[in-house]
Design a protein around this motif. Structure first.
Motif, PDB file in Angstrom:
ATOM      1  N   ASN A 171       0.822  -1.203   0.000  1.00 41.38           N
ATOM      2  CA  ASN A 171       0.000   0.000   0.000  1.00 41.38           C
ATOM      3  C   ASN A 171       0.859   1.256   0.000  1.00 41.38           C
ATOM      4  N   ALA A 172       1.923   1.249   0.769  1.00 43.78           N
ATOM      5  CA  ALA A 172       2.753   2.445   0.942  1.00 43.78           C
ATOM      6  C   ALA A 172       4.221   2.054   1.027  1.00 43.78           C
ATOM      7  N   PHE A 209      -2.385   5.386   8.539  1.00 41.70           N
ATOM      8  CA  PHE A 209      -2.559   4.506   9.703  1.00 41.70           C
ATOM      9  C   PHE A 209      -3.527   3.371   9.363  1.00 41.70           C
ATOM     10  N   TYR A 210      -3.426   2.825   8.181  1.00 42.75           N
ATOM     11  CA  TYR A 210      -4.318   1.773   7.721  1.00 42.75           C
ATOM     12  C   TYR A 210      -3.615   0.973   6.641  1.00 42.75           C
ATOM     13  N   GLN A 260      -7.956  -0.543   9.343  1.00 43.27           N
ATOM     14  CA  GLN A 260      -7.323   0.458  10.191  1.00 43.27           C
ATOM     15  C   GLN A 260      -6.387  -0.244  11.177  1.00 43.27           C
ATOM     16  N   TRP A 261      -5.310   0.429  11.532  1.00 48.33           N
ATOM     17  CA  TRP A 261      -4.348  -0.157  12.462  1.00 48.33           C
ATOM     18  C   TRP A 261      -5.029  -0.609  13.749  1.00 48.33           C
ATOM     19  N   PHE A 301      -4.733 -11.122   1.684  1.00 46.82           N
ATOM     20  CA  PHE A 301      -3.449 -10.439   1.814  1.00 46.82           C
ATOM     21  C   PHE A 301      -3.714  -9.039   2.352  1.00 46.82           C
ATOM     22  N   ILE A 302      -2.911  -8.578   3.303  1.00 53.06           N
ATOM     23  CA  ILE A 302      -3.045  -7.210   3.821  1.00 53.06           C
ATOM     24  C   ILE A 302      -1.669  -6.553   3.827  1.00 53.06           C
ATOM     25  N   SER A 303      -1.577  -5.402   3.179  1.00 58.88           N
ATOM     26  CA  SER A 303      -0.370  -4.579   3.241  1.00 58.88           C
ATOM     27  C   SER A 303      -0.670  -3.358   4.095  1.00 58.88           C
ATOM     28  N   TYR A 304       0.247  -2.997   4.983  1.00 61.97           N
ATOM     29  CA  TYR A 304      -0.016  -1.937   5.947  1.00 61.97           C
ATOM     30  C   TYR A 304       1.317  -1.402   6.463  1.00 61.97           C
ATOM     31  N   ASP A 305       1.268  -0.399   7.309  1.00 62.53           N
ATOM     32  CA  ASP A 305       2.446   0.116   8.007  1.00 62.53           C
ATOM     33  C   ASP A 305       2.330  -0.200   9.485  1.00 62.53           C
TER      34      ASP A 305
END
Length: 465
Positions: A171-172, A209-210, A260-261, A301-305
């Motif tokens: 995502n980022a 933040f997501y 969301q985180w 699949f989830i891409s996040y920070d």
């Protein structure tokens, strides 16, 4: 605050006017600047036509100056998505003229602001994509003139890859991987804007933040070092606040897939910031410098920070001399796990937060930077930004599971950061309150919806008959 929505004539309106005076007073009492963000993902339809029409352009400038004056604001943020290229399907754009027209508009807006309030007494900020403004389908090589008339440009360094791609991806990303996904990143955005003449100390790094989820077509645990694997372009539901959203411009209904985180944490996907709960498996990508999750049972699949990836980003941004960070959005945090990283900014905590969200946004188009949040207003520390969104219904954790009578008073003390409370228990009023930085902040559900309480949660939904 977000968003003021322009009309084709150059006027704009904000559906939170009813609580604006109390909000501004509350934020100013704690030294926080308040700007109105105009535009956003679904509010940029007419920018191109306004900018090329002298009358409409003058009207928009007058509307902005009058609005700042009438509401004692500290300036205007403009979130045009995007000059010279398509954003939302309803948006008009002109590949040759949008960017030069935008510069002329901003020069005139600065002159009008300075005339009305004094030289540089009011701020002008911009929310911008990962590459400088396009001219004839190519990013500008010189945007230095823009920097002379605005205070900050807030980089939207997220929504780079997602369900619009054929393969899974970050995502980022901090760095992009050659030949995989969109070839832009956190690093390239900073370098490209600086190379195009925008001073580093007038840029803020954009942090989401997501994360975003998609469905892989194969078991990604069989190739755990590769986060670019074939995916379905049918986006799954994300966290408990996600829902199918209708995009009137595209004429389609889809999930945002946003996590969301706070919900990665409180829904048990992550047992700690760096550890996943079975059957989820956490991986770390050494190029994008981001974590990703995979569920072999659902192929989601989830891409996040997370704190680890954010530390990499703020260290780099600080080393390049950026002014600070812009966040979308503060209320998506969990026990300040992400915000604490940003407050450890190497040169000191120069951090801004964009508006807390009430709803996820519709899924975005390839390469866009629309954010996964909605139009809830709040104030921001300098520098300020707001980004794009759409609104529908949402669910949020409340400070109490007992429906309230009269809600808290804006500006009064609250104990649990990130908690929400309906303004009253009628189920037919739009107002609610968010506990932010130790004080209750007045908020409002989207146009036509009201705050409703059910058990231990509140939601913005349609009023009862």
């Amino acid at each position: 605050m977000a968003f003021g929505i322009p009309t084709s004539s150059g006027t704009f309106s904000f559906d939170g006017d009813w609580f604006l005076p109390a909000l501004v007073t509350s934020m100013h009492s704690v030294g926080t600047k308040v700007l109105m963000s105009v535009g956003g993902w679904t509010g940029s339809n007419y920018f191109s036509t306004i900018m090329k029409d002298a009358g409409a352009s003058s009207t928009l400038i007058s509307s902005m100056v009058s609005y700042v004056k009438a509401n004692n604001l500290d300036g205007i943020d403009i979130d045009w998505e995007y000059p010279g290229r398509l954003g939302d399907n309803c948006n008009v754009f002109d590949v040759a003229n949008d960017t030069p027209n935008y510069l002329k508009f901003l020069q005139n807006l600065r002159a009008a602001m300075d005339t009305a309030f004094g030289t540089r007494q009011k701020m002008i900020t911009l929310a911008v994509r990962v590459q400088p403004f396009d001219i004839n389908s190519t990013p500008s090589t010189d945007v230095s003139a823009f920097a002379k008339v605005v205070d900050y440009a807030n980089l939207m360094q997220y929504d780079i890859n997602g369900g619009w791609n054929n393969v899974t991806g970050p995502n980022a990303p901090f760095n992009f991987q050659q030949g995989e996904g969109l070839q832009v990143s956190f690093v390239s955005a900073i370098n490209d804007w600086i190379a195009a003449g925008f001073p580093a100390n007038q840029l803020t790094a954009g942090i989401g933040f997501y994360g975003r989820s998609t469905i892989a077509l194969e078991d990604m645990t069989k190739d755990p070092t590769n986060q670019y694997q074939p995916q379905s372009q049918v986006v799954p539901l994300g966290d408990l606040e996600d829902a199918p959203w209708y995009d009137v411009c595209a004429g389609t209904t889809a999930n945002s897939g946003v996590w969301q985180w706070k919900h990665l944490r409180d829904q048990g996907v992550l047992t700690s910031p760096g550890a996943a709960a079975a059957p989820w498996v956490r991986q770390w990508d050494s190029v994008s410098q981001t974590p990703w999750l995979f569920n072999p049972s659902t192929k989601q699949f989830i891409s996040y920070d997370d704190p680890q990836s954010l530390q990499v980003k703020i260290n780099y941004a600080a080393s390049k001399g950026l002014a600070g960070a812009m966040v979308w959005s503060a209320n998506m945090d969990y026990n300040n796990e992400l915000m604490n990283v940003l407050h450890s900014w190497p040169s000191g905590p120069v951090v801004t937060t964009s508006p807390p969200a009430t709803t996820p946004a519709t899924s975005s188009a390839p390469g866009t930077s629309n954010t996964a949040a909605s139009t809830s207003p709040t104030a921001c520390q300098t520098p300020t930004s707001a980004t794009s969104a759409t609104a529908s219904t949402s669910t949020m954790t409340t400070a109490s599971s007992t429906p309230v009578g009269n809600g808290p008073v804006a500006g009064s003390a609250c104990a649990s950061a990130g908690m929400y409370q309906c303004a009253n228990s009628s189920g037919n009023a739009p107002g609610y309150f968010l506990c932010l930085y130790g004080n209750w902040v007045a908020q409002s559900c989207g146009s036509g919806t009201v705050c409703q309480q059910s058990g231990s949660s509140i939601s913005c939904g349609w009023p009862s008959a």
